[in-house]
Design a protein around this motif. Structure first.
Motif, short mmCIF file in Angstrom:
data_model
loop_
_atom_site.label_atom_id
_atom_site.label_comp_id
_atom_site.label_asym_id
_atom_site.label_seq_id
_atom_site.Cartn_x
_atom_site.Cartn_y
_atom_site.Cartn_z
N LYS A 129 0.86 -1.18 0.00
CA LYS A 129 0.00 0.00 0.00
C LYS A 129 0.90 1.23 0.00
CE LYS A 129 -3.59 2.37 2.72
NZ LYS A 129 -4.63 2.40 1.65
N THR A 130 1.07 1.84 -1.18
CA THR A 130 1.84 3.07 -1.26
C THR A 130 0.92 4.25 -0.97
OG1 THR A 130 1.45 3.18 -3.66
CG2 THR A 130 3.48 2.12 -2.91
N THR A 131 1.50 5.35 -0.52
CA THR A 131 0.69 6.50 -0.10
C THR A 131 1.26 7.80 -0.63
OG1 THR A 131 1.94 6.84 1.95
CG2 THR A 131 0.07 5.31 2.05
N THR A 132 0.44 8.83 -0.58
CA THR A 132 0.87 10.17 -0.97
C THR A 132 0.83 11.12 0.21
OG1 THR A 132 -1.40 10.70 -1.63
CG2 THR A 132 0.08 9.88 -3.35
N ASP A 133 0.52 10.60 1.40
CA ASP A 133 0.37 11.44 2.57
C ASP A 133 0.77 10.66 3.82
OD1 ASP A 133 -1.09 12.69 4.94
OD2 ASP A 133 -1.64 14.11 3.38
N TYR A 134 1.56 11.27 4.67
CA TYR A 134 2.00 10.63 5.90
C TYR A 134 0.82 10.14 6.73
CZ TYR A 134 7.02 11.88 5.89
OH TYR A 134 8.37 11.96 5.61
N ILE A 135 -0.21 10.98 6.82
CA ILE A 135 -1.36 10.66 7.69
C ILE A 135 -2.05 9.38 7.23
CG2 ILE A 135 -3.59 11.46 8.53
CD1 ILE A 135 -1.16 12.88 9.72
N ILE A 136 -2.12 9.18 5.93
CA ILE A 136 -2.75 7.95 5.40
C ILE A 136 -1.99 6.73 5.90
CG2 ILE A 136 -3.25 6.64 3.31
CD1 ILE A 136 -3.70 9.32 1.87
N ALA A 137 -0.67 6.78 5.83
CA ALA A 137 0.15 5.65 6.26
C ALA A 137 0.02 5.42 7.76
CB ALA A 137 1.62 5.90 5.90
N ILE A 138 0.06 6.49 8.53
CA ILE A 138 -0.04 6.38 9.99
C ILE A 138 -1.39 5.81 10.40
CG2 ILE A 138 -0.14 7.73 12.13
CD1 ILE A 138 1.93 9.64 10.72
N GLU A 139 -2.46 6.32 9.80
CA GLU A 139 -3.80 5.83 10.12
C GLU A 139 -3.97 4.37 9.72
OE1 GLU A 139 -6.24 7.13 11.81
OE2 GLU A 139 -5.23 9.03 12.17
N ALA A 140 -3.38 3.99 8.59
CA ALA A 140 -3.54 2.61 8.10
C ALA A 140 -2.97 1.60 9.08
CB ALA A 140 -2.88 2.46 6.73
N ILE A 141 -1.77 1.84 9.59
CA ILE A 141 -1.17 0.88 10.52
C ILE A 141 -1.86 0.95 11.88
CG2 ILE A 141 0.67 2.44 11.30
CD1 ILE A 141 1.06 -1.33 10.71
N ALA A 142 -2.34 2.13 12.26
CA ALA A 142 -3.00 2.29 13.56
C ALA A 142 -4.37 1.64 13.60
CB ALA A 142 -3.11 3.77 13.93
N ASN A 143 -5.13 1.74 12.50
CA ASN A 143 -6.49 1.21 12.54
C ASN A 143 -6.61 -0.22 12.01
OD1 ASN A 143 -6.62 1.32 9.69
ND2 ASN A 143 -7.55 3.36 9.70
N GLY A 144 -5.48 -0.82 11.67
CA GLY A 144 -5.50 -2.22 11.27
C GLY A 144 -5.69 -2.45 9.79
N ASN A 145 -5.77 -1.38 8.99
CA ASN A 145 -5.84 -1.56 7.54
C ASN A 145 -4.47 -1.91 6.96
OD1 ASN A 145 -8.59 -1.11 7.25
ND2 ASN A 145 -8.34 1.11 7.14
N GLY A 146 -3.44 -1.71 7.77
CA GLY A 146 -2.09 -2.13 7.42
C GLY A 146 -1.55 -3.01 8.52
N ASP A 147 -0.69 -3.95 8.17
CA ASP A 147 -0.11 -4.85 9.17
C ASP A 147 1.33 -4.52 9.49
OD1 ASP A 147 -2.45 -6.70 9.12
OD2 ASP A 147 -1.79 -7.01 7.05
N LEU A 148 2.04 -3.99 8.50
CA LEU A 148 3.46 -3.70 8.64
C LEU A 148 3.72 -2.39 7.90
CD1 LEU A 148 6.17 -5.06 9.65
CD2 LEU A 148 6.35 -6.03 7.34
N ALA A 149 4.50 -1.50 8.50
CA ALA A 149 4.76 -0.21 7.87
C ALA A 149 6.19 0.23 8.14
CB ALA A 149 3.79 0.85 8.39
N PHE A 150 6.81 0.81 7.13
CA PHE A 150 8.12 1.43 7.30
C PHE A 150 7.87 2.90 7.59
CE2 PHE A 150 12.19 3.15 5.33
CZ PHE A 150 12.93 2.89 6.47
N MET A 151 8.29 3.37 8.78
CA MET A 151 7.89 4.68 9.27
C MET A 151 9.07 5.45 9.83
SD MET A 151 4.56 3.42 11.47
CE MET A 151 3.62 4.92 11.12
N GLY A 152 8.89 6.76 9.95
CA GLY A 152 9.81 7.56 10.73
C GLY A 152 9.45 7.44 12.20
N ALA A 153 10.35 7.88 13.06
CA ALA A 153 10.11 7.76 14.50
C ALA A 153 8.87 8.53 14.94
CB ALA A 153 11.33 8.25 15.28
#
Length: 353
Positions: free
Chosen positions: A76-100
């Motif tokens: 799941k590629t994204t164009t916005d940090y918030i999309i990525a953060i929300e995805a892993i937090a709400n369970g729509n993503g299982d694994l994410a490469f993130m900044g601290a």
């Protein structure tokens, strides 16, 4: 900014002490986690790592996950940090490469989001697992920021400034903290806060504030003249630029967009910028939602990521001198993924206090 001594000292001191720290309980505001027996693992990527030229690098990480777990990987590629953060937090993503900072935000929303591994430093350990947050100006304009034999950021006031995203560690959290720390010692700015840096305009700290959406985007804002000063990090632009003069990751260093650079730098070949401030930042994690992946899969992933096979995989850790495009690089041959606990990121948490 006197090389951001206060901020650097805070980060490097807490890097050592962070592993023994504990954080308080945070309310879980994310949706309840569901099954742990899913057949597909969804990997979420920040905008910085979602570029087309990094597809092979993403796919290679995906192959490691598939081989370790026996499950299909969906990227799941994204164009916005918030999309990525929300995805892993709400369970729509299982694994994410993130900044601290993004990891901390996801963990605050859902304590089931936990770090899996981070890429080590050149020692192969957490001791030097850092990258660098830069403040940059176009080549030829750096004299306005010189102070004696070094550089100072006094003259960034009133300029057009580009951040990455307010959820970016090195593209907002660290530079904004450094700016506030430096200027709040002056009577005129003693009440300055990070929130004051979010919007520009007349009588504001900056005349205009832009957000690049990615580190690449922030760099492009600078090189195309939309911004006078821009924050972005070394690792996210390393595939597109090369050192032109000076010492790498030191104020005064000049970088230029190299021949063959992919989008969005393909129309900016040869353009140069200078570093006026450099601050070390903790490497970000691959984070996992422990509510959507079971303990068995998580252990398999930790074992796989920290294996010699992955360390020696030249598509994941590019060999020194490689011209290929990738996410991680080998300089000493010791670089690898290492496991990490939540408390290791406390130095970044401290920046918000």
């Amino acid at each position: 900014m006197k090389k951001s001594l206060v901020l650097i000292s805070l980060i490097l001191t807490l890097v050592t002490a962070g592993c023994g720290s504990k954080t308080g309980d945070v309310q879980n505001t994310a949706a309840p986690a569901k099954a742990k027996t899913k057949d597909t693992i969804t990997m979420v990527w920040y905008p910085n790592e979602s570029a087309a030229d990094l597809k092979d690098a993403r796919d290679e990480i995906g192959k490691v996950v598939e081989k370790a777990t026996g499950k299909k990987v969906e990227h799941k590629t994204t164009t916005d940090y918030i999309i990525a953060i929300e995805a892993i937090a709400n369970g729509n993503g299982d694994l994410a490469f993130m900044g601290a900072q993004g990891y901390i935000e996801a963990n605050t929303k859902n304590k089931k989001v936990q770090p899996l591994v981070v890429n080590s430093g050149e020692s192969g350990t957490l001791d030097d697992a850092i990258y660098y947050s830069w403040l940059n100006v176009r080549k030829g304009e750096e004299d306005a920021y010189k102070s004696g034999n070094g550089f100072a950021i006094d003259n960034i006031v009133g300029k057009k400034f580009s951040f990455v995203s307010n959820s970016s560690t090195s593209g907002f959290k660290v530079p904004s903290t450094g700016i506030v720390s430096y200027f709040s010692k002056k009577d005129k700015y003693k009440s300055l806060t990070a929130e004051d840096l979010l919007q520009g305009g007349k009588d504001k700290f900056f005349s205009e504030v832009l957000f690049g959406g990615s580190h690449q985007g922030s760099a492009v804002n600078l090189l195309t003249g939309k911004a006078d000063v821009a924050a972005f990090c070394d690792t996210c632009v390393s595939n597109y630029v090369e050192l032109s003069s000076g010492t790498a990751n030191k104020p005064g260093a000049v970088y230029k967009v190299k021949q063959g650079a992919a989008e969005p730098f393909n129309t900016l070949i040869g353009k140069e910028f200078s570093l006026i401030s450099v601050t070390p930042v903790l490497n970000g994690p691959f984070a996992v939602n422990t509510g959507t992946l079971g303990a068995e899969d998580i252990k398999k992933l930790k074992d796989a990521f920290t294996s010699a096979d992955v360390k020696n995989n030249e598509k994941i850790f590019l060999p020194k001198g490689s011209k290929a495009t990738g996410l991680f690089k080998q300089n000493t041959g010791k670089e690898q993924f290492v496991t990490v606990e939540d408390a290791w990121f406390n130095p970044i948490r401290e920046l918000s206090k």
